[in-house]
Design an enzyme around this catalytic site. Structure first.
Site, PDB file in Angstrom:
ATOM      1  N   ASP A  33      -5.988  -4.545  -1.956  1.00  0.00           N
ATOM      2  CA  ASP A  33      -4.908  -4.112  -1.070  1.00  0.00           C
ATOM      3  C   ASP A  33      -4.066  -5.289  -0.562  1.00  0.00           C
ATOM      4  O   ASP A  33      -4.604  -6.290  -0.090  1.00  0.00           O
ATOM      5  CB  ASP A  33      -5.505  -3.361   0.126  1.00  0.00           C
ATOM      6  CG  ASP A  33      -4.486  -2.536   0.872  1.00  0.00           C
ATOM      7  OD1 ASP A  33      -3.538  -3.123   1.425  1.00  0.00           O
ATOM      8  OD2 ASP A  33      -4.620  -1.298   0.913  1.00  0.00           O
ATOM      9  N   SER A  83       0.837  -1.197   0.000  1.00  0.00           N
ATOM     10  CA  SER A  83       0.000   0.000   0.000  1.00  0.00           C
ATOM     11  C   SER A  83       0.876   1.253   0.000  1.00  0.00           C
ATOM     12  O   SER A  83       1.718   1.417  -0.869  1.00  0.00           O
ATOM     13  CB  SER A  83      -0.950  -0.044   1.198  1.00  0.00           C
ATOM     14  OG  SER A  83      -1.984   0.910   1.070  1.00  0.00           O
TER      15      SER A  83
END
Length: 349
Positions: A205, A54
């Protein structure tokens, strides 16, 4: 005296190879920006590999790209430029702190009309409804900040994690495989963005599978010291009571769980590994370190979407302080011994 004014040792230190493991956490990634900025000032620290997820993936790729251009100074400049682009974009964002939050000197967005509207809409509509064209402003920032065409030639190894939507497994992307889509996939929160397709597979993610993933650092890097930068709060002092607080805490626990599981696995492998040669030696001799702060938990989960320049620069300053405190307390331990006792994690299982 500022941290940048701290006197260096008069004698040159022997070079220490280190790996970096960078967690994700939205705007809180600016804390990692500060840590990297401070570590890059130390010529005796040589970064061999970076694993990122991320925001940690963004920081990692930007840093490596800048390092290719002009060494440590190039890496610092690249990180500065990237985060300035993020801050500039926030000026036109509908998600801003409310007047009440500003008066109370709070960095959260809990009373922001734009944030509250987005939060409500995300509970009843998917990003495929709200953002049918899949627009993400971060894509343009990445393209301006990273030389993707030459990442495969970088001396620093990159390991970027994203989660396969179909299988739930994490996939690790390496230097030559990294594109803007890979980085966007690593930061793709499913309630905010459409899944990002890479090689015909959809990804969310990377924090769901590894935040960040540690094992490739052990298997594919020559460094024996791993510095983990943690920005997701390990603990919250108060029990969440609102729907938003509960959901945010669930996400924090979910994003921390893969890392804690992997650290426990590493602690077990260190005990069982043959310290002779090859991979067994690396598992047995791996030295672990952590840079973290409990201050990030004071800002609240909604502040991870606050990209105001003043907030990002404050986080950068906090990161530099945390890195300086680590270097002061444990700089001499790097290359010699662990400063984060993973064996304690076994007792916590």
């Amino acid at each position: 005296m500022s941290t940048s004014d701290v006197p260096r040792s008069e004698t040159a230190r022997e070079t220490v190879l280190v790996d970096l493991a960078l967690q994700g956490g939205g705007s809180h990634g600016a804390f990692t920006w500060g840590i990297l900025d401070r570590l890059l000032e130390e010529p005796w620290l040589k970064v061999e590999a970076i694993s990122g997820t991320s925001a940690g993936a963004m920081n990692a790729a930007v840093m490596v790209s800048g390092f290719m251009q002009d060494g440590a100074q190039g890496a610092r400049k690249a990180l500065d430029s990237y985060w300035e682009l993020v801050a500039e974009s926030s000026r036109f964002s509908p998600i801003q702190r409310s007047m009440f939050d500003r008066m109370m000197n709070r960095w959260t967005l809990d009373t922001s009309p734009g944030y509250l509207m987005m939060d409500l809409m995300s509970r009843v509509l998917s990003p495929y409804d709200l953002n049918p064209f899949g627009h993400n402003p971060i894509r343009a920032f990445l393209q301006k900040s990273i030389d993707f065409a030459h990442l495969g030639e970088a001396s620093i190894k990159l390991f970027i994690t994203a989660t396969n939507v179909h299988t739930g497994r994490g996939r690790i992307f390496r230097n030559a495989e990294i594109t803007p889509d890979v980085l966007l996939a690593s930061a793709c929160l499913p309630t905010m963005f459409q899944a990002i397709e890479v090689d015909g597979e959809p990804y969310w993610d990377g924090g769901y599978a590894g935040n960040p993933t540690i094992s490739p650092l052990v298997r594919e890097s020559e460094a024996l010291d791993v510095i983990l930068v943690q920005i997701n709060p390990r603990e919250r002092r108060e029990t969440p009571r609102t729907a938003s607080e509960i959901l945010n805490r669930v996400n924090e626990i979910s994003f921390n769980a893969p890392l804690m599981k992997e650290l426990r696995m590493i602690a077990l492998l260190r005990q069982a590994a043959d310290p002779g040669t090859g991979e067994g030696r690396r598992w047995a001799e791996m030295r672990t370190h952590r840079i973290l702060t409990d201050k990030l938990s004071d800002f609240g989960a909604s502040s991870k979407l606050n990209a105001e320049a003043s907030f990002l620069h404050m986080l950068k300053a906090e990161g530099r302080i945390a890195a300086q405190e680590f270097l002061t307390a444990h700089g001499e331990d790097l290359g010699k011994r662990s400063t984060a006792d993973l064996d304690i994690l076994l007792a916590e299982c």
